[in-house]
Scaffold this active site. Structure first.
Site, PDB file in Angstrom:
ATOM      1  N   SER A   1      48.710 -16.544  88.262  1.00  0.00           N
ATOM      2  CA  SER A   1      48.228 -14.934  86.992  1.00  0.00           C
ATOM      3  C   SER A   1      50.091 -15.609  86.938  1.00  0.00           C
ATOM      4  O   SER A   1      50.241 -15.574  85.875  1.00  0.00           O
ATOM      5  CB  SER A   1      48.661 -13.832  88.393  1.00  0.00           C
ATOM      6  OG  SER A   1      47.888 -14.284  88.673  1.00  0.00           O
TER       7      SER A   1
ATOM      8  N   HIS B   1      42.339 -18.864  85.086  1.00  0.00           N
ATOM      9  CA  HIS B   1      42.416 -17.602  84.769  1.00  0.00           C
ATOM     10  C   HIS B   1      41.924 -16.146  84.678  1.00  0.00           C
ATOM     11  O   HIS B   1      41.784 -15.963  83.531  1.00  0.00           O
ATOM     12  CB  HIS B   1      44.190 -17.552  84.354  1.00  0.00           C
ATOM     13  CG  HIS B   1      44.251 -15.823  85.032  1.00  0.00           C
ATOM     14  ND1 HIS B   1      45.781 -15.198  83.550  1.00  0.00           N
ATOM     15  CD2 HIS B   1      44.761 -15.404  85.862  1.00  0.00           C
ATOM     16  CE1 HIS B   1      46.021 -14.385  84.989  1.00  0.00           C
ATOM     17  NE2 HIS B   1      45.879 -13.932  85.755  1.00  0.00           N
TER      18      HIS B   1
ATOM     19  N   GLU C   1      41.854 -17.303  80.913  1.00  0.00           N
ATOM     20  CA  GLU C   1      42.495 -17.670  80.078  1.00  0.00           C
ATOM     21  C   GLU C   1      42.623 -19.163  80.888  1.00  0.00           C
ATOM     22  O   GLU C   1      42.875 -19.425  81.702  1.00  0.00           O
ATOM     23  CB  GLU C   1      44.378 -17.519  80.400  1.00  0.00           C
ATOM     24  CG  GLU C   1      44.801 -16.176  79.888  1.00  0.00           C
ATOM     25  CD  GLU C   1      45.276 -15.617  79.879  1.00  0.00           C
ATOM     26  OE1 GLU C   1      46.402 -15.069  78.686  1.00  0.00           O
ATOM     27  OE2 GLU C   1      46.559 -15.821  81.125  1.00  0.00           O
TER      28      GLU C   1
ATOM     29  N   ASN D   1      49.676 -11.568  80.958  1.00  0.00           N
ATOM     30  CA  ASN D   1      50.260 -10.910  82.045  1.00  0.00           C
ATOM     31  C   ASN D   1      51.905 -11.381  81.581  1.00  0.00           C
ATOM     32  O   ASN D   1      52.737 -10.668  81.782  1.00  0.00           O
ATOM     33  CB  ASN D   1      50.878 -11.799  83.446  1.00  0.00           C
ATOM     34  CG  ASN D   1      49.025 -11.670  83.900  1.00  0.00           C
ATOM     35  OD1 ASN D   1      49.364 -11.327  83.816  1.00  0.00           O
ATOM     36  ND2 ASN D   1      49.285 -12.312  84.922  1.00  0.00           N
TER      37      ASN D   1
HETATM   38  N1  3HC Z   1      33.614  -5.437  90.538  1.00  0.00           N
HETATM   39  C1  3HC Z   1      33.162  -5.518  90.330  1.00  0.00           C
HETATM   40  N2  3HC Z   1      32.210  -4.654  88.438  1.00  0.00           N
HETATM   41  C2  3HC Z   1      33.148  -3.280  88.694  1.00  0.00           C
HETATM   42  C3  3HC Z   1      34.100  -3.164  89.656  1.00  0.00           C
HETATM   43  C4  3HC Z   1      34.745  -4.803  90.204  1.00  0.00           C
HETATM   44  N3  3HC Z   1      36.294  -3.847  91.471  1.00  0.00           N
HETATM   45  N4  3HC Z   1      35.219  -2.126  89.469  1.00  0.00           N
HETATM   46  C5  3HC Z   1      33.961  -2.054  88.331  1.00  0.00           C
HETATM   47  N5  3HC Z   1      33.241  -2.722  88.574  1.00  0.00           N
HETATM   48  C6  3HC Z   1      32.266  -1.788  87.114  1.00  0.00           C
HETATM   49  C7  3HC Z   1      31.378  -0.853  87.271  1.00  0.00           C
HETATM   50  O1  3HC Z   1      30.492  -1.707  88.056  1.00  0.00           O
HETATM   51  C8  3HC Z   1      30.638  -0.088  85.706  1.00  0.00           C
HETATM   52  O2  3HC Z   1      29.938  -0.983  85.748  1.00  0.00           O
HETATM   53  P1  3HC Z   1      28.641  -1.442  84.758  1.00  0.00           P
HETATM   54  O3  3HC Z   1      29.040  -0.656  83.345  1.00  0.00           O
HETATM   55  O4  3HC Z   1      27.625  -1.851  84.563  1.00  0.00           O
HETATM   56  O5  3HC Z   1      27.700   0.759  85.234  1.00  0.00           O
HETATM   57  C9  3HC Z   1      31.700  -1.066  85.113  1.00  0.00           C
HETATM   58  O6  3HC Z   1      32.875  -1.907  85.621  1.00  0.00           O
HETATM   59  C10 3HC Z   1      33.028   0.165  84.990  1.00  0.00           C
HETATM   60  O7  3HC Z   1      33.232   0.876  85.689  1.00  0.00           O
HETATM   61  P2  3HC Z   1      33.294   2.074  86.224  1.00  0.00           P
HETATM   62  O8  3HC Z   1      32.526   2.906  84.838  1.00  0.00           O
HETATM   63  O9  3HC Z   1      33.536   2.777  88.057  1.00  0.00           O
HETATM   64  O10 3HC Z   1      34.597   2.827  85.440  1.00  0.00           O
HETATM   65  P3  3HC Z   1      35.820   2.633  84.574  1.00  0.00           P
HETATM   66  O11 3HC Z   1      34.838   2.205  83.596  1.00  0.00           O
HETATM   67  O12 3HC Z   1      37.325   3.331  84.303  1.00  0.00           O
HETATM   68  O13 3HC Z   1      36.299   0.589  84.636  1.00  0.00           O
HETATM   69  C11 3HC Z   1      37.673  -0.750  85.324  1.00  0.00           C
HETATM   70  C12 3HC Z   1      36.850   0.466  85.363  1.00  0.00           C
HETATM   71  C13 3HC Z   1      36.144  -1.777  84.293  1.00  0.00           C
HETATM   72  C14 3HC Z   1      38.239  -1.445  86.233  1.00  0.00           C
HETATM   73  C15 3HC Z   1      38.524  -0.175  84.033  1.00  0.00           C
HETATM   74  O14 3HC Z   1      38.891   1.183  84.358  1.00  0.00           O
HETATM   75  C16 3HC Z   1      39.420  -1.157  83.394  1.00  0.00           C
HETATM   76  O15 3HC Z   1      38.884  -1.901  82.387  1.00  0.00           O
HETATM   77  N6  3HC Z   1      40.436  -1.311  83.466  1.00  0.00           N
HETATM   78  C17 3HC Z   1      41.547  -2.007  83.312  1.00  0.00           C
HETATM   79  C18 3HC Z   1      41.375  -3.725  84.133  1.00  0.00           C
HETATM   80  C19 3HC Z   1      42.739  -4.382  83.729  1.00  0.00           C
HETATM   81  O16 3HC Z   1      43.377  -3.786  82.590  1.00  0.00           O
HETATM   82  N7  3HC Z   1      42.459  -5.149  84.059  1.00  0.00           N
HETATM   83  C20 3HC Z   1      43.355  -6.661  83.867  1.00  0.00           C
HETATM   84  C21 3HC Z   1      44.889  -6.464  85.218  1.00  0.00           C
HETATM   85  S1  3HC Z   1      46.237  -7.508  84.950  1.00  0.00           S
HETATM   86  C22 3HC Z   1      44.900  -8.789  85.811  1.00  0.00           C
HETATM   87  O17 3HC Z   1      44.032  -9.115  86.230  1.00  0.00           O
HETATM   88  C23 3HC Z   1      45.554 -10.783  85.681  1.00  0.00           C
HETATM   89  C24 3HC Z   1      46.403 -10.620  87.074  1.00  0.00           C
HETATM   90  O18 3HC Z   1      47.018 -11.967  87.433  1.00  0.00           O
HETATM   91  C25 3HC Z   1      47.276  -9.821  87.978  1.00  0.00           C
END
Ligand code: 3HC
Length: 279
Positions: free
Chosen positions: A106, A127, A139, A177
């Site tokens: 990250s 990434h 990325e 990030n």
């Molecule tokens: N694994 C697989 N699929 C997942 C999942 C997981 N852990 N969590 C959610 N999903 C899927 C669900 O099954 C659902 O699929 P569908 O549309 O096909 O039915 C879809 O994602 C949407 O999930 P939900 O309906 O349960 O919930 P939300 O609509 O609230 O979405 C979320 C959940 C996708 C996590 C959304 O809230 C989101 O996009 N959050 C922001 C995430 C983000 O910013 N990530 C980046 C973090 S930074 C990073 O990762 C960088 C690293 O270096 C630290």
């Protein structure tokens, strides 16, 4: 992250070898993969036969020796440079000479990781974002010595995985990030100062700014341990910018084992819905 990355490859028809450090870690990863694909079946998004085919493309192993014939390794161990360098030195010994060695880091320097090998031109950053099966972006991080054909091959692979790729040079936090973590850190500082409740901070950004989730819920998803490492690395690599000096609460939560979703408790509680996570 590892289980999510495995799912991305297997979903797109690619055979994957999932390698873990222990049987227990491997079982945890397998459970995440099975849980995620079962949910997709229950929602009618994946046919049971396709789920079975997907799982059939994944084999599981403990130990690196199994990687000797693979074309590409995507490493997703914890965010510690010494650990990643040791792992890459070992991968370099084990994997065939043509294999590409990629890191999902990250915030660490891909260049620093690459020099632990005898093939730095075949080392690259790939990434993914959490949750990897859902987030569209990858990325692709090239160093000053990554071979252009390795970059082109990884970009083509991202397309095959159904992802949108952005290719960038090796800089702390890359694009996303570098922009995201100052904001997440600021949210913790605001919460720590008791200016607003965690629910209000998250509601403000979710409902007021249209983000899919609030910053504290997102930190729980990322993992407080990972978030701490990312901030600390960015602080040290990025000229000690105050925005990235980890809020003291983050370190305290990590020490106390409040790592977010992965441990069942973080800013919120996941194991026992309704009970408070933090006092
Ligand atoms: N694994 C697989 N699929 C997942 C999942 C997981 N852990 N969590 C959610 N999903 C899927 C669900 O099954 C659902 O699929 P569908 O549309 O096909 O039915 C879809 O994602 C949407 O999930 P939900 O309906 O349960 O919930 P939300 O609509 O609230 O979405 C979320 C959940 C996708 C996590 C959304 O809230 C989101 O996009 N959050 C922001 C995430 C983000 O910013 N990530 C980046 C973090 S930074 C990073 O990762 C960088 C690293 O270096 C630290």
């Amino acid at each position: 992250m590892g289980a999510g990355i495995v799912e991305v490859f297997a979903r797109n028809g690619i055979d994957v070898l999932a390698v873990e450090i222990s049987d227990a870690a491997l079982e945890r990863g397998r459970a995440v993969l099975v849980g995620s694909t079962d949910r997709a079946v229950a929602k009618g998004k994946l046919a049971p036969a396709d789920r079975d085919a997907l799982l059939g493309r994944v084999s599981f192993e403990v130990g690196l020796a199994a990687l000797r014939d693979v074309d590409l390794v995507v490493e997703a161990v914890p965010e510690r440079l010494d650990l990643k360098q040791r792992l890459f030195a070992e991968l370099d010994r084990v994997c065939k000479p043509s294999a590409i060695l990629a890191t999902n880091t990250s915030s660490l320097s891909v260049t620093d990781i690459s020099v632990a090998t005898q093939r730095p031109d075949q080392v690259i950053g790939i990434h993914f974002f959490n949750p990897a099966p859902v987030m569209k972006l990858v990325e692709v991080v090239r160093t000053v010595v990554t071979a252009p054909e390795v970059v082109a091959g990884v970009e083509a692979l991202c397309g095959r995985l159904g992802k949108v790729d952005v290719t960038i040079n090796d800089r702390a936090g890359f694009i996303a990030n570098a922009l995201l973590f100052g904001y997440l850190n600021q949210a913790v500082t605001m919460y720590e100062a008791r200016y607003a409740s965690r629910e209000d901070i998250d509601a403000a950004m979710k409902l007021g700014c249209g983000l899919p989730m609030g910053p504290l819920a997102l930190l729980d998803l990322i993992g407080l341990d990972t978030a701490y490492e990312v901030l600390d690395t960015m602080y040290r690599r990025g000229g000690r910018d105050r925005r990235h000096a980890p809020a003291p609460l983050i370190k305290q939560m990590v020490t106390a084992g409040l790592l977010g979703r992965k441990s069942g408790r973080g800013f919120y509680t996941y194991a026992k819905p309704g009970s408070p996570a933090l006092v």
